[in-house]
Design an enzyme around this catalytic site. Structure first.
Site, PDB file in Angstrom:
ATOM      1  CB  ALA A 102      -1.018   0.040   1.143  1.00 59.31           C
ATOM      2  N   GLY A 147       1.070  -5.737   0.493  1.00 59.82           N
ATOM      3  CA  GLY A 147       0.102  -5.847  -0.315  1.00 59.82           C
ATOM      4  C   GLY A 147       0.671  -6.613  -1.532  1.00 59.82           C
ATOM      5  CD  GLU A 150      -2.128  -8.738   2.220  1.00 66.54           C
ATOM      6  OE1 GLU A 150      -2.746  -9.026   3.022  1.00 66.54           O
ATOM      7  OE2 GLU A 150      -2.009  -7.465   1.801  1.00 66.54           O
ATOM      8  CD  GLU A 170       1.093  -6.256   5.732  1.00 65.05           C
ATOM      9  OE1 GLU A 170       0.691  -6.180   4.546  1.00 65.05           O
ATOM     10  OE2 GLU A 170       1.955  -7.125   6.071  1.00 65.05           O
TER      11      GLU A 170
END
Length: 297
Positions: A102, A147, A150, A170
């Site tokens: 992100a 991300g 992910e 994170e």
């Protein structure tokens, strides 16, 4: 009808530059400019293989609101043309980073509600990648964290260059992976290893990722895209309806409560193939000693 969708790579830094690119040609083999160290800056794209490229290299391909919006638009395009797309390859325009996750600079200016909405959009976008009916192959060079990892986890097959690095950091920011990491990672590499990586925020190299089963192929740095395309080409030559049915049988069956339920899911998926022209074409081609020509019907 010749159906070609090509979004060219424009000059880096342009205000009009797209942050997500998509290339598809359904009739002819194409070449595409790339930062990948193969074919003198070009890579050969077989027909019916869609190339989705993250193209925000100056920001480490961090997922901004605009980038996620463009990504969702490309996924809509793939679903609209799904009969023409036999495999999708995810890649990056940078040889140094797949995606750093992100956009934290943008995130810092969001309210709590806005941040929650953004993570929900990102999660839904990666779910859309995982739920594409055709196989998805990720070609990973450089950093794939947060991300970015992910997104790669939403692919069916992952190919990584030897310098690739992976992680879900994170918890070091006092949050948790929120776009599928806590669910897809343990399903892929096992609960204990996933917990250790998430709890520590540790990064791992390509060798460790291969050992864990996080990636299926570790290749020389810079050639993940050509290798991913060769895998995609192997997939694309087979019956597209059979490939989709197999993906559905595996994905849905792995969530079944037991083997018996999984076998029922397989039986249902198999039944969808019986009445197809492609199944008859496969049998006829085998009998006649020729290469089958599948039409997806």
């Amino acid at each position: 009808m010749h159906n070609s969708t090509t979004t060219p790579i424009t000059k880096s830094g342009s205000d009009e530059e797209k942050q997500v690119l998509f290339h598809l040609d359904t009739k002819e083999q194409q070449t595409l400019p790339t930062n990948n160290k193969a074919a003198d800056g070009e890579v050969i794209i077989p027909p019916n293989i869609g190339i989705l490229t993250l193209n925000r290299p100056n920001a480490a391909n961090a997922f901004s609101q605009r980038m996620v919006s463009e990504l969702r638009a490309v996924l809509d395009q793939i679903r609209f043309q799904e009969n023409d797309v036999r495999c999708v390859v995810l890649t990056s325009s940078s040889s140094k980073v797949f995606s750093a996750g992100a956009d934290l600079k943008e995130r810092s200016s969001m309210t709590q509600d806005e941040a929650g909405d953004f993570v929900s959009q990102l999660r839904g976008t990666f779910d859309d990648i995982a739920n594409l009916p055709m196989p998805v192959v990720a070609a990973i060079e450089g950093v794939a964290v947060g991300g970015g990892l992910e997104m790669a986890l939403a692919a069916d097959i992952r190919v990584a260059g030897s310098l690739a690095r992976f992680g879900l950091p994170e918890t070091s920011l006092a949050i948790i992976p929120g776009a599928g990491g806590t669910q897809r990672l343990p399903r892929l590499i096992g609960t204990a290893r996933a917990k250790e990586l998430i709890f520590t925020g540790r990064r791992i190299d390509a060798d460790t990722a291969l050992q864990y089963g996080l990636i299926q192929h570790k290749v020389k740095a810079g050639i993940s895209l050509p290798i991913a395309l060769s895998i995609a080409q192997e997939i694309a030559k087979n019956g597209p309806l059979a490939i989709r049915a197999a993906k559905q049988a595996i994905d849905v069956g792995m969530e079944a409560s037991d083997l018996s339920e999984g076998m029922s899911i397989e039986r249902e998926c198999y039944s969808t193939i019986i009445p197809t022209n492609d199944r008859l074409e496969g049998l006829n081609a085998f009998r006649e000693g020729r290469t089958a020509v599948y039409t997806g019907k």
